[in-house]
Design an enzyme around this catalytic site. Structure first.
Site, PDB file in Angstrom:
ATOM      1  CE1 TYR A 143      -3.226  -2.769  -0.069  1.00  0.00           C
ATOM      2  CE2 TYR A 143      -3.590  -2.526   2.276  1.00  0.00           C
ATOM      3  CZ  TYR A 143      -3.866  -3.148   1.087  1.00  0.00           C
ATOM      4  OH  TYR A 143      -4.796  -4.165   1.039  1.00  0.00           O
ATOM      5  CE  LYS A 194       0.995 -17.047  -2.316  1.00  0.00           C
ATOM      6  NZ  LYS A 194       0.366 -18.360  -2.620  1.00  0.00           N
ATOM      7  CG  ASP A 227      -1.895 -19.883  -0.664  1.00  0.00           C
ATOM      8  OD1 ASP A 227      -1.044 -19.853   0.252  1.00  0.00           O
ATOM      9  OD2 ASP A 227      -1.698 -20.490  -1.737  1.00  0.00           O
ATOM     10  CG  ASP A 251      -6.803  -4.735   4.021  1.00  0.00           C
ATOM     11  OD1 ASP A 251      -7.770  -4.728   4.791  1.00  0.00           O
ATOM     12  OD2 ASP A 251      -6.727  -3.982   3.026  1.00  0.00           O
ATOM     13  CG  ASP A 255     -11.832  -7.136   6.612  1.00  0.00           C
ATOM     14  OD1 ASP A 255     -11.440  -6.603   7.668  1.00  0.00           O
ATOM     15  OD2 ASP A 255     -12.339  -6.498   5.675  1.00  0.00           O
TER      16      ASP A 255
END
Ligand code: NAD
Length: 370
Positions: A143, A194, A227, A251, A255
């Site tokens: 970001y 990852k 993942d 992020d 959630d």
């Protein structure tokens, strides 16, 4: 009792002031009972600050935030300010606070209260007793990374670029927060990236492992690909204690974990900066939800996420563990009485307003604290 704990209260817009009013009652209760006292200063942020000062965060307010021990934040935004230029949108006030206070570690607990088990879409046995903490790196990664932007290529196509970038020190400082926190919980950290397909992930994994081996061998460390972590969160979330991950994966995963608990109106959060020479960290506490313009002004919002944010403040900024437990127990007991704001309403329960939910928590506090 001398109050040497300075809190800056920023209720903001929409339901922010409504839920913050209930938190104020809890703070007053602590003060009246002579359990703990706080110097609370209130100021404007978001649309309310724009209306008065022409900016979503006045310089004076920013200065107060830097000087206080902790900021308690409600919510900002609303349709009234939707057409403002990007630079003065209400949400910029919050982003500026996070940036200038250098709040690099975002703590989001996913805690299931027994009386609300039915609010989750997952089977009760999967989430019963769930208590995990997701730590998201908040000021680096995709970001913020450079280069970024949209360019037009010679052949006329457009190309969008964002850069995932982390340095050793950025990884280590958020890693430390995770290991320290795990020591106060179930002593397990799962570091998520990852590393199989991203060099930044490979660095993340190596630095976390090095930090662990050098300073935190007493804490159990595991590594997981992001993942797989998303799958594991819905398959068997109770395997986790503390999850630490970067800005982008955090992020998404926070959630996902939040919804294990079923309701936005129940979710607190903390954002922490680096400790100064006295060990004090800059910190901002806020409910995860926004300003909910659809129910603002109707005394219908659930104040519990904001009250639980106060509990996090007591625990992490002031080391008032017992007092934090008292607030969390009062919230749980209020739910056990069967009172529900409409966001967590279930068949057979009693629908209550924001104020009535506040009353229920205060009554339970009174029972615990005498
Ligand atoms: P929201 O969280 O405000 O609302 C989403 C839905 O959840 C709405 O239906 C709302 O009524 C409900 N809800 C949220 N909190 C609740 C509570 N405590 N009790 C009962 N119901 C609750 O998200 P949104 O609708 O996407 O955004 C509304 C505004 O809030 C926008 O301007 C957005 O930019 C802003 N926002 C601010 C923050 C923040 O201040 N940190 C976070 C998210 C969104």
């Amino acid at each position: 009792m001398a109050a040497n704990r300075k809190i800056l209260s920023l209720p903001g817009d929409g339901i922010g002031p409504e839920v913050m009013r209930q938190v104020g009652r809890v703070v007053e209760w602590f003060d009246k009972k002579r359990i703990a006292s706080f110097d609370v200063v209130e100021d404007l942020v978001g649309g309310a600050a724009y209306d008065k000062y022409g900016t979503p965060l006045a310089e004076e307010t920013m200065k107060k935030a830097q000087e206080c021990d902790a900021v308690l934040f409600g919510a900002v935004g609303g349709t009234k300010w939707d057409s403002l230029p990007f630079a003065v949108k209400p949400e910029r006030g919050l982003l500026r606070l996070r940036k200038e206070m250098d709040l690099f570690a975002n703590l989001r607990p996913a805690l299931v209260f027994d009386p609300l088990i039915g609010a989750s879409t997952l089977k009760p046995e999967i989430i019963e007793g769930l208590d995990i903490m997701i730590i998201r790196e908040l000021t680096g990664g995709t970001y913020f990374g450079e280069p970024r932007g949209i360019t037009t290529l010679p052949d006329g196509q457009r190309r969008g670029v964002n850069t995932q970038v982390y340095t050793t020190s950025e990884i280590i400082r958020v890693g430390r927060v995770a290991f320290e926190l795990a020591r106060k919980r179930s002593n397990k950290v799962c570091s998520v990236e990852k590393a199989n397909v991203m060099e930044s992930g490979q660095l993340w994994r190596e630095e976390m492992q090095k930090l662990h081996d050098a300073e935190y061998q007493d804490v159990e460390l595991s590594h997981m690909y992001a993942d797989n972590c998303a799958m594991q969160l819905v398959r068997n979330p109770k395997q986790f204690d503390v999850i630490v991950t970067d800005n982008l994966f955090g992020d998404l995963l926070s959630d996902c974990a939040a919804m294990l608990t079923g309701s936005l109106g129940m979710l607190p959060s903390a954002s922490l900066g680096a400790p100064d020479s006295s060990g004090r960290r800059k910190a901002l506490y806020e409910p995860v939800h926004g300003s909910a313009p659809d129910i603002a002004g109707k005394d219908a919002a659930n104040p519990l996420a904001c009250m639980l944010s106060l509990a996090m403040m007591l625990r992490y900024s002031f080391d008032l563990k017992e007092e934090a437990d008292v607030v969390e127990t009062a919230v749980k007991n209020a739910l056990n009485r069967g009172v529900r704001t409409r966001d967590i309403m279930q068949p057979g329960m009693t629908a209550v307003s924001t104020t009535e939910m506040g009353n229920a928590v205060l009554e339970e506090l009174q029972k615990i604290g005498g």
